[in-house]
Design a protein around this motif. Sequence first.
Motif, PDB file in Angstrom:
ATOM      1  N   PRO A 125      48.286  67.627  18.347  1.00 20.38           N
ATOM      2  CA  PRO A 125      49.385  68.585  18.250  1.00 20.38           C
ATOM      3  C   PRO A 125      50.804  68.071  18.132  1.00 20.38           C
ATOM      4  N   ASN A 126      51.034  66.780  18.351  1.00 21.40           N
ATOM      5  CA  ASN A 126      52.274  66.046  18.147  1.00 21.40           C
ATOM      6  C   ASN A 126      52.608  65.592  16.698  1.00 21.40           C
TER       7      ASN A 126
ATOM      8  N   ARG B  16      48.499  73.734  22.860  1.00 22.58           N
ATOM      9  CA  ARG B  16      48.843  72.955  23.938  1.00 22.58           C
ATOM     10  C   ARG B  16      48.471  73.844  25.016  1.00 22.58           C
TER      11      ARG B  16
ATOM     12  N   LYS C  28      52.002  79.086  12.557  1.00 28.98           N
ATOM     13  CA  LYS C  28      51.587  77.716  12.580  1.00 28.98           C
ATOM     14  C   LYS C  28      52.229  77.196  14.008  1.00 28.98           C
ATOM     15  N   ALA C  29      53.474  77.786  14.312  1.00 27.60           N
ATOM     16  CA  ALA C  29      54.069  77.430  15.329  1.00 27.60           C
ATOM     17  C   ALA C  29      53.421  78.180  16.730  1.00 27.60           C
TER      18      ALA C  29
ATOM     19  N   ILE D  63      43.393  73.654  16.602  1.00 28.55           N
ATOM     20  CA  ILE D  63      43.740  73.051  15.194  1.00 28.55           C
ATOM     21  C   ILE D  63      43.088  72.087  14.685  1.00 28.55           C
TER      22      ILE D  63
ATOM     23  N   LEU E  42      50.179  76.404  17.444  1.00 28.74           N
ATOM     24  CA  LEU E  42      50.582  75.116  18.085  1.00 28.74           C
ATOM     25  C   LEU E  42      50.647  75.195  19.611  1.00 28.74           C
TER      26      LEU E  42
END
Length: 128
Positions: A93-94, A78, A70-71, A84, A74
């Motif tokens: 995304p935040n 970006r 997941k990281a 996602i 992300l």
Amino acid sequence: MVILPTMRLRLLSELGLPHIAPMSDPIEAAIFEKLAKADPKNVGGKSIEPADVAKELQPEQWQRMLPKVKATALGLMRQGRLTITKKGKVVDPNNFRGVIRLRLPTEAETAAALAALPPVEASDDDFD
């Protein structure tokens, strides 16, 4: 026939998938390989679950791998290289949690992600 990882990346790039290039991060490579299998014609709209990527990387301990997947996703979002979604809609995304899916971005989503990146200043070079 055995397909080595380097051969697999070459095959994926020959399919005309510009976002796939030789990568040093095995999680990135696994994400894009899964997406290429889900959408071989690169039509867009097909998505995958992050858990599927984690299970491919570490079948016995995939739950430990899931936060890393997941990281990585992300970070790719970006950069404009991945989208996602949650319930079919693109997430912020935040600020998101819960069950998500991963898919290739549209041209508009890539452009928006690149526009959101901070500008690079040429005068920040300390080696002058």
